[in-house]
Write a protein that holds these residues in place. Structure first.
Motif, PDB file in Angstrom:
ATOM      1  N   THR A  35       0.217  -5.956 -14.042  1.00  0.00           N
ATOM      2  CA  THR A  35       0.301  -6.344 -12.636  1.00  0.00           C
ATOM      3  C   THR A  35      -0.942  -5.926 -11.867  1.00  0.00           C
ATOM      4  OG1 THR A  35       2.719  -6.255 -12.628  1.00  0.00           O
ATOM      5  CG2 THR A  35       1.612  -6.089 -10.505  1.00  0.00           C
ATOM      6  N   LYS A  36      -1.362  -4.694 -12.028  1.00  0.00           N
ATOM      7  CA  LYS A  36      -2.541  -4.201 -11.306  1.00  0.00           C
ATOM      8  C   LYS A  36      -3.815  -4.325 -12.124  1.00  0.00           C
ATOM      9  CE  LYS A  36       0.040  -0.877  -8.508  1.00  0.00           C
ATOM     10  NZ  LYS A  36      -0.189  -1.531  -7.202  1.00  0.00           N
ATOM     11  N   GLY A 101      -1.002 -13.508   2.293  1.00  0.00           N
ATOM     12  CA  GLY A 101      -1.525 -12.167   2.071  1.00  0.00           C
ATOM     13  C   GLY A 101      -2.712 -11.864   2.962  1.00  0.00           C
ATOM     14  N   SER A 106      -2.351  -8.037   3.547  1.00  0.00           N
ATOM     15  CA  SER A 106      -1.671  -7.430   2.390  1.00  0.00           C
ATOM     16  C   SER A 106      -1.917  -8.284   1.147  1.00  0.00           C
ATOM     17  CB  SER A 106      -0.161  -7.325   2.643  1.00  0.00           C
ATOM     18  OG  SER A 106       0.107  -6.608   3.814  1.00  0.00           O
ATOM     19  N   SER A 108      -3.375  -7.718  -1.703  1.00  0.00           N
ATOM     20  CA  SER A 108      -3.086  -7.109  -3.005  1.00  0.00           C
ATOM     21  C   SER A 108      -1.590  -7.128  -3.312  1.00  0.00           C
ATOM     22  CB  SER A 108      -3.618  -5.672  -3.065  1.00  0.00           C
ATOM     23  OG  SER A 108      -2.995  -4.877  -2.069  1.00  0.00           O
ATOM     24  N   ILE A 109      -0.769  -6.868  -2.276  1.00  0.00           N
ATOM     25  CA  ILE A 109       0.685  -6.893  -2.452  1.00  0.00           C
ATOM     26  C   ILE A 109       1.156  -8.306  -2.794  1.00  0.00           C
ATOM     27  CG2 ILE A 109       2.922  -6.567  -1.329  1.00  0.00           C
ATOM     28  CD1 ILE A 109       1.603  -3.960  -1.906  1.00  0.00           C
ATOM     29  N   GLU A 112       0.184  -9.304  -6.333  1.00  0.00           N
ATOM     30  CA  GLU A 112       1.110  -8.738  -7.319  1.00  0.00           C
ATOM     31  C   GLU A 112       2.438  -9.481  -7.318  1.00  0.00           C
ATOM     32  OE1 GLU A 112       1.563  -4.575  -6.579  1.00  0.00           O
ATOM     33  OE2 GLU A 112      -0.595  -4.178  -6.670  1.00  0.00           O
ATOM     34  N   LEU A 113       2.929  -9.809  -6.119  1.00  0.00           N
ATOM     35  CA  LEU A 113       4.197 -10.517  -5.988  1.00  0.00           C
ATOM     36  C   LEU A 113       4.131 -11.889  -6.661  1.00  0.00           C
ATOM     37  CD1 LEU A 113       6.373 -10.461  -2.858  1.00  0.00           C
ATOM     38  CD2 LEU A 113       5.953 -12.654  -3.922  1.00  0.00           C
ATOM     39  N   ASN A 167      11.241  -3.802  -6.486  1.00  0.00           N
ATOM     40  CA  ASN A 167       9.960  -3.093  -6.529  1.00  0.00           C
ATOM     41  C   ASN A 167       9.265  -3.027  -5.175  1.00  0.00           C
ATOM     42  OD1 ASN A 167      10.322  -2.680  -9.246  1.00  0.00           O
ATOM     43  ND2 ASN A 167       8.986  -4.336  -9.901  1.00  0.00           N
ATOM     44  N   TYR A 168       9.548  -4.015  -4.318  1.00  0.00           N
ATOM     45  CA  TYR A 168       8.849  -4.085  -3.034  1.00  0.00           C
ATOM     46  C   TYR A 168       9.806  -3.937  -1.853  1.00  0.00           C
ATOM     47  CZ  TYR A 168       4.939  -5.754  -5.814  1.00  0.00           C
ATOM     48  OH  TYR A 168       3.941  -5.865  -6.748  1.00  0.00           O
ATOM     49  N   PHE A 171       8.196  -2.320   1.265  1.00  0.00           N
ATOM     50  CA  PHE A 171       7.278  -3.248   1.941  1.00  0.00           C
ATOM     51  C   PHE A 171       8.067  -4.310   2.692  1.00  0.00           C
ATOM     52  CE2 PHE A 171       4.894  -7.257   1.884  1.00  0.00           C
ATOM     53  CZ  PHE A 171       3.745  -6.877   2.555  1.00  0.00           C
TER      54      PHE A 171
END
Length: 199
Positions: A35-36, A101, A106, A108-109, A112-113, A167-168, A171
């Protein structure tokens, strides 16, 4: 069968990554590792996304063949039009999500999503691939195969959505109103539009 070349190519080039991907519903190792670490647009994702687009289009074509009049099914332009439609739909949806994003600072978030959702969508295309083989060679025009494949497709993607939401959740709770707008505009509305078009 040509679509099978894409996951086979991904397997030959990214052997360990492919096997982490295959056990995705039973083990979150793939998401944890990549993911990252990886960008959304890399060759592994591109190969599997092409596989997914082809098989999603073919599955929609089989549904079309079962439920549409014979005169429309014989139209030679149906499959290319469906292929272009699915490609444009998924591309526009992905770009719109990534653009959100930038708007909310956001990226990066959201990256990933989108990566996680795309991973589960690509995984669910294997269920459609098996269904396509059955509908083409074994159980031709079988509504039962279509129903089972749709259920598997939805179950896999619901698992992906639950994983993403879990996971989020911090957020999401911070931007709950914007999340509801995002959900309605970029998740529910496109499906309603696509469903209305196919109907």
């Amino acid at each position: 069968m040509v679509s099978l070349l894409f996951p086979l190519t991904a397997k030959s080039i990214y052997y360990s990554r492919f096997f982490s991907f295959i056990i995705l519903p039973f083990n979150s190792k793939y998401l944890t590792m990549y993911t990252k670490k990886e960008k959304l647009f890399n060759w592994f994702n591109i190969l599997l996304s092409v596989f997914q687009i082809i098989n999603t289009t073919l599955f929609i074509f089989f549904i079309w063949r079962v439920y549409m009049p014979l005169s429309q099914v014989k139209n030679p332009f149906i499959f290319p039009l469906l292929l272009a439609g699915v490609f444009l739909f998924l591309s526009a949806k992905t770009m719109a999500q990534l653009f959100n994003g930038f708007i909310f600072n956001s990226y990066s978030i959201f990256n990933e999503l989108v990566f996680k959702k795309l991973t589960y969508l690509n995984y669910s295309s294997f269920a459609l691939f098996i269904a396509n083989i059955l509908l083409a060679y074994v159980f031709i025009n079988s509504k039962i195969v279509i129903s089972i494949a749709l259920i598997l497709f939805l179950v896999i993607n619901i698992i992906g959505w639950v994983t993403v939401l879990r996971n989020y959740q911090n957020f999401i709770s911070s931007y709950f109103f914007y999340f509801i707008l995002y959900l309605c505009a970029l998740e529910i509305a496109p499906l309603v539009i696509m469903g209305s078009f196919l109907k």
